[in-house]
Write a protein that holds these residues in place. Structure first.
Motif, short mmCIF file in Angstrom:
data_model
loop_
_atom_site.label_atom_id
_atom_site.label_comp_id
_atom_site.label_asym_id
_atom_site.label_seq_id
_atom_site.Cartn_x
_atom_site.Cartn_y
_atom_site.Cartn_z
N SER A 134 0.75 -1.10 -0.08
CA SER A 134 0.06 -0.03 -0.17
C SER A 134 0.71 1.20 -0.05
CB SER A 134 -0.98 0.04 1.14
OG SER A 134 -0.09 0.14 2.37
N TRP A 135 0.41 2.26 -0.40
CA TRP A 135 1.11 3.68 -0.32
C TRP A 135 1.58 3.94 1.12
CZ3 TRP A 135 -0.33 7.72 2.75
CH2 TRP A 135 -1.66 7.85 3.03
N GLN A 136 0.89 3.52 2.12
CA GLN A 136 1.23 3.84 3.39
C GLN A 136 2.37 2.89 3.87
OE1 GLN A 136 -2.00 2.95 2.48
NE2 GLN A 136 -3.51 4.06 3.88
N PHE A 181 10.35 15.08 4.51
CA PHE A 181 10.76 16.56 5.24
C PHE A 181 10.78 16.26 6.86
CE2 PHE A 181 9.68 19.43 1.47
CZ PHE A 181 10.80 19.19 0.86
N PHE A 182 9.60 15.53 7.16
CA PHE A 182 9.57 15.03 8.32
C PHE A 182 10.73 14.25 9.07
CE2 PHE A 182 8.63 11.42 11.29
CZ PHE A 182 8.50 12.13 12.55
N THR A 183 11.12 13.29 8.14
CA THR A 183 12.35 12.28 8.45
C THR A 183 13.52 13.05 8.59
OG1 THR A 183 11.06 10.61 7.38
CG2 THR A 183 13.62 10.37 7.80
N PHE A 204 10.09 8.39 16.40
CA PHE A 204 10.21 8.56 14.95
C PHE A 204 9.09 7.87 14.49
CE2 PHE A 204 11.24 6.53 10.88
CZ PHE A 204 11.47 7.86 10.18
N GLU A 205 8.73 6.60 15.08
CA GLU A 205 7.68 5.59 14.40
C GLU A 205 6.22 6.45 14.68
OE1 GLU A 205 7.20 2.70 12.83
OE2 GLU A 205 9.54 2.99 12.49
N GLU A 206 6.17 7.00 15.85
CA GLU A 206 4.81 7.65 16.17
C GLU A 206 4.70 8.98 15.22
OE1 GLU A 206 1.18 8.41 18.53
OE2 GLU A 206 2.38 6.49 18.07
N GLY A 207 5.80 9.64 15.25
CA GLY A 207 5.72 10.74 14.47
C GLY A 207 5.38 10.66 12.85
N LEU A 240 1.69 9.57 12.54
CA LEU A 240 0.93 10.82 12.62
C LEU A 240 0.85 11.63 11.33
CD1 LEU A 240 2.10 12.22 16.07
CD2 LEU A 240 -0.04 11.71 15.50
N VAL A 241 1.99 11.64 10.69
CA VAL A 241 2.11 12.19 9.19
C VAL A 241 1.32 11.52 8.23
CG1 VAL A 241 3.63 12.64 7.22
CG2 VAL A 241 4.41 13.04 9.57
N ILE A 242 1.53 10.25 8.28
CA ILE A 242 0.54 9.55 7.36
C ILE A 242 -1.10 9.40 7.71
CG2 ILE A 242 0.27 7.09 6.50
CD1 ILE A 242 2.88 6.48 6.92
N THR A 243 -1.26 9.54 8.84
CA THR A 243 -2.64 9.60 9.14
C THR A 243 -3.42 10.94 9.04
OG1 THR A 243 -2.28 8.25 11.31
CG2 THR A 243 -4.29 9.83 11.26
N GLY A 244 -2.49 12.13 8.91
CA GLY A 244 -2.91 13.17 8.54
C GLY A 244 -2.82 13.41 7.05
N ILE A 245 -1.97 12.72 6.28
CA ILE A 245 -2.08 12.60 4.83
C ILE A 245 -3.68 12.00 4.47
CG2 ILE A 245 -1.28 11.60 2.79
CD1 ILE A 245 1.40 11.83 3.95
#
Length: 216
Positions: free
Chosen positions: A79-81, A145-147, A198-201, A204-209
């Motif tokens: 998947s894209w995620q 950019f987050f990473t 990192f994993e949580e952040g 969060l980014v993917i959930t936001g997307i």
């Protein structure tokens, strides 16, 4: 100044030496003069291959990327995620392999097209899932950019795994900030347990997307 090209020196050798020296001296100490000394040549000899330090950093970032993707593969139908998770976990691991690795990567320009293979596959996956191309670009860029930013901050505290800079003792910080209990307690979340953070952040980014574009 006209400098004869050293027959013993090639671009790959310079880059490999620079990456090795990076772990010893960090980005600030990584000068063309220091690299030349390590190679036992005069500094002007390096200008045959790199016109300035940024050109060298561009090639170093490219080599870091080559090493990161060498042998990497993702199961067909991911998947894209899963693609975003996999790509950014791999990026963080690669950056952590070098002192100031994130700083080297930040702002550097890839000198080849190897990155286009993964980029094309990631964008194709997102577009296939229903994203418009601009949305797909924004999604992948935001995760990237987050990473990059996360690892930059992480390496500011722990330049290399197992090495911690002076001044980042969590308990000492909490004692100094005792009048601000929430801010004091936050240090335990900000300045340690980077893997978990990192994993949580990233999630969060993917959930936001997902929420922003309505695509699961």
């Amino acid at each position: 100044m006209v400098t004869q090209r050293s027959p013993k020196l090639d671009k790959k050798q310079v880059v490999e030496t620079a990456l090795r020296l990076l772990n010893e001296v960090g980005l600030d100490g990584l000068t063309l003069r220091a690299i030349a000394k390590e190679l036992n040549v005069q500094a002007p000899a390096l200008y045959w291959h790199f016109k300035n330090k940024q050109a060298l950093l561009d090639e170093m970032a490219t080599e870091m990327y080559r090493r990161m993707t060498e042998g990497a593969h993702l199961a067909p139908g991911a998947s894209w995620q899963e693609r975003l998770l996999d790509a950014n976990r791999a990026l963080r691991t690669a950056l952590l392999g070098y002192r100031d690795g994130a700083k080297v990567f930040s702002g550097s320009r890839f000198t080849g097209t190897e990155h286009a293979v993964q980029m094309e596959a990631s964008l194709r996956s997102l577009v296939g899932a229903g994203f418009e191309l601009p949305q797909a670009v924004r999604a992948t860029s935001t995760a990237y950019f987050f990473t990059l930013g996360y690892v930059t901050e992480e390496q500011g505290v722990e330049p290399l795994p197992g090495e911690r800079r002076e001044g980042y003792d969590v308990e000492e910080r909490a004692a100094r900030m005792a009048d601000f209990p929430l801010a004091a307690a936050a240090g335990a979340e900000i300045f340690q347990n980077y893997e978990e953070g990192f994993e949580e952040g990233l999630r969060l980014v993917i959930t936001g997307i997902e929420a922003r574009y309505g695509i699961k």
